[in-house]
Design a protein around this motif. Structure first.
Motif, short mmCIF file in Angstrom:
data_model
loop_
_atom_site.label_atom_id
_atom_site.label_comp_id
_atom_site.label_asym_id
_atom_site.label_seq_id
_atom_site.Cartn_x
_atom_site.Cartn_y
_atom_site.Cartn_z
N ASP A 21 0.83 -1.21 0.00
CA ASP A 21 0.00 0.00 0.00
C ASP A 21 0.87 1.26 0.00
O ASP A 21 0.59 2.23 -0.72
N LYS A 24 2.58 1.82 -3.36
CA LYS A 24 1.61 2.37 -4.33
C LYS A 24 1.39 3.86 -4.10
O LYS A 24 1.28 4.63 -5.06
N LYS A 28 2.17 6.93 -6.68
CA LYS A 28 1.18 7.94 -7.07
C LYS A 28 1.79 9.34 -7.00
O LYS A 28 1.54 10.17 -7.86
N ILE A 40 6.63 -2.99 -6.00
CA ILE A 40 5.24 -3.36 -6.30
C ILE A 40 5.21 -4.62 -7.14
O ILE A 40 4.42 -5.54 -6.87
#
Length: 82
Positions: A21, A24, A28, A40
């Protein structure tokens, strides 16, 4: 604060979903972050590789602490492989 360092710490502690998480979120904010991209891919691949894990027996294995439990797990393993 969501950082690669925190994600690495989570990953080393076995908290793979939490680490994923964070990676990610890092990606972003910085889509060119190659470390986050690699992490990832690595963690997503691990999840696919172990889709059919018997979580009940995995938890039993992690928590077992007696010879009886060890023997029960060993019997389950032998039965699973046959």
């Amino acid at each position: 604060m969501q950082t690669l360092t925190l994600a690495n710490i989570y990953e080393l502690q076995g908290l793979k979903e939490e680490a994923l998480d964070i990676y990610k979120e890092v990606l972003k904010k910085d889509p060119s972050n190659s470390d986050a991209k690699i992490a990832i891919r690595r963690l997503s691949g691990m999840r696919k590789k172990f889709l059919n894990v018997n979580t009940q027996m995995k938890d039993f294995f992690v928590k077992m602490d007696t010879d009886v439990e060890f023997n029960e797990f060993e019997r389950w393993l032998l039965k699973s492989w046959n």
